[in-house]
Design a protein around this motif. Sequence first.
Motif, PDB file in Angstrom:
ATOM      1  N   ALA A  16      -0.023   0.312   1.933  1.00 34.25           N
ATOM      2  CA  ALA A  16       0.538   1.444   1.181  1.00 34.25           C
ATOM      3  C   ALA A  16       1.385   0.953   0.011  1.00 34.25           C
ATOM      4  O   ALA A  16       1.361   1.540  -1.083  1.00 34.25           O
ATOM      5  N   ARG A  58       1.001   1.746  -3.944  1.00 35.25           N
ATOM      6  CA  ARG A  58       2.110   2.272  -4.758  1.00 35.25           C
ATOM      7  C   ARG A  58       2.344   1.413  -5.993  1.00 35.25           C
ATOM      8  O   ARG A  58       2.587   1.923  -7.093  1.00 35.25           O
ATOM      9  N   GLU A  65      -1.261   7.431   0.812  1.00 38.76           N
ATOM     10  CA  GLU A  65      -0.706   6.893  -0.428  1.00 38.76           C
ATOM     11  C   GLU A  65      -1.753   6.921  -1.538  1.00 38.76           C
ATOM     12  O   GLU A  65      -1.449   7.236  -2.696  1.00 38.76           O
ATOM     13  N   ALA A  95      -4.394   3.039   3.883  1.00 36.77           N
ATOM     14  CA  ALA A  95      -3.303   3.755   3.206  1.00 36.77           C
ATOM     15  C   ALA A  95      -3.835   5.031   2.557  1.00 36.77           C
ATOM     16  O   ALA A  95      -3.595   5.301   1.382  1.00 36.77           O
ATOM     17  N   LYS A 150      -2.135  10.462  -2.889  1.00 42.94           N
ATOM     18  CA  LYS A 150      -1.065  10.863  -3.812  1.00 42.94           C
ATOM     19  C   LYS A 150      -1.381  10.409  -5.234  1.00 42.94           C
ATOM     20  O   LYS A 150      -1.096  11.112  -6.205  1.00 42.94           O
ATOM     21  N   TRP A 151      -1.949   9.220  -5.331  1.00 42.92           N
ATOM     22  CA  TRP A 151      -2.219   8.612  -6.641  1.00 42.92           C
ATOM     23  C   TRP A 151      -3.549   9.089  -7.220  1.00 42.92           C
ATOM     24  O   TRP A 151      -3.607   9.523  -8.379  1.00 42.92           O
TER      25      TRP A 151
END
Length: 493
Positions: free
Chosen positions: A370, A374, A466, A463, A469-470
């Motif tokens: 993750a 990020r 995560e 992940a 989200k991206w």
Amino acid sequence: MAVRYGSLPFEDGIKFFRQKLNTPSSSWDDVWQNAHNRAFMVAGVTKADMLNDFYTSVDKAISEGKSLGWFQNEFNNIKSRYGWEHNGEPAWRSQLIYETNIRQAYNAGREGQIQTLKATRPYALYKHGDSETPRVLHLKWNNLVLPVDHPWWDTHSPQNGWGCKCKKFSLSERELKRRGLTVGTAPDEGNYTWTNKKTGEEFELPRGIDPGFDYTPKNTAQLTSQAKKQVADKPPLKQRVADYQATRIVPSAYSTAKNVTALKLDPLLAQLDSEVLNGLNSFLTAKQTKTLFVKSNEMSAGSKANAAIRSDVGEYLGVDDFYARMQYATRSPKRVGGFTSVGFEHVVVKVKASQNLAKVDMQAVQDTAALTVRLAANNAGKYSFKHNGQTLKRDHTISDTLNALDKNEAHAVVATWLHELGHQVHYYAGAPAFLKNALPVTYYGAANKYEEFAEAFTAWALARKELKKWQPELVSWIDQLVKDATKSQEKRR
């Protein structure tokens, strides 16, 4: 080769055989371990009358000292009488039945005597036999002395495999000194995973012991009910396959590292997000992708270590030795963590003998993956490069970031396995170009469409939240490709 003790028939061995129950079976592993002490079976013989004829012939061989030639003649008469078609050449099959039953009858009788006399003869001695092709570990155990009740004997009392001629003897304190022997330390050779190719079931067995031989031949009355129950409770083969596969994520694996196995990888993968787990389960159930966990020197084309495992790999993959050598070799083993091919139905993952998946912290694996995602989302990785006119900063690979978690790099094995599996998913999905406008997760992922998908797939698995989200569109795209790959019947590159 009669069951004899000195010049007389060995009555304890004869008694051991005569208390066995006729047990019709479709396969030699229909009964397992100690149940063989009470079950007489000939793999593939399901007719009671035919099995009884075999039982009578083996009984005569044991009690009357009939020769192998006599038994082979009986074998041929019985199979002709019932029109039985069996695996293997008749001479080989009959010799296997003859020698295994006679040796185990002798060993069981011997074990009974050892237990009876252990107050005055408290030590047991392992003696290697005179097999034409001796097993290395059996030779190593020659003259090993341990207390009679040492737990090592529970799994290592001879016979320890097909054709094994090793024996176990008891010794008194005086005999121990007279022979110049000393009580040793129980060897720990580690375990290996044996896969039942019919069902996919996996068993952890001591190295040096053939499947089904990790028990002590003995004459204990309560084993009768155990054998009856084991045979009666065993579901049909198709049901066993279905039941076993329903409990597994990784269908199977061949490994030369005792603590890197499918059995140890499974509980780690079970901690993945449910959406990921459902996708993996569907794909692996449909494709039954196999795994080779092999060490660096074994991956080196032309090396002795590579040649040493060729037959075992071939047997696992279901190919001949010549073809097997091309399934796990590479010219640059030090530079790769694993590999696969569009022509493979397996993935290859490099491992170390020191690695232990049981010590892997799966939460740490997911947290590190993750973090890698990020950093990529914030364009803050270690490596800077140009991609479609943009300057991107990414970590090298997800596997590389996991190497920092332990000195043996065991955590990275999980990511490498997922990366290589991602290639297989990609091939089955038609090997499409990477999703338009999506960004690579790692530096290595920018190399080409294959690595771009494999690294994104690894991030999706480890992940997912995560990554969503991206790049939510990328997650949805991978979700769909996994479904497409599961349904697909062909691959593309």
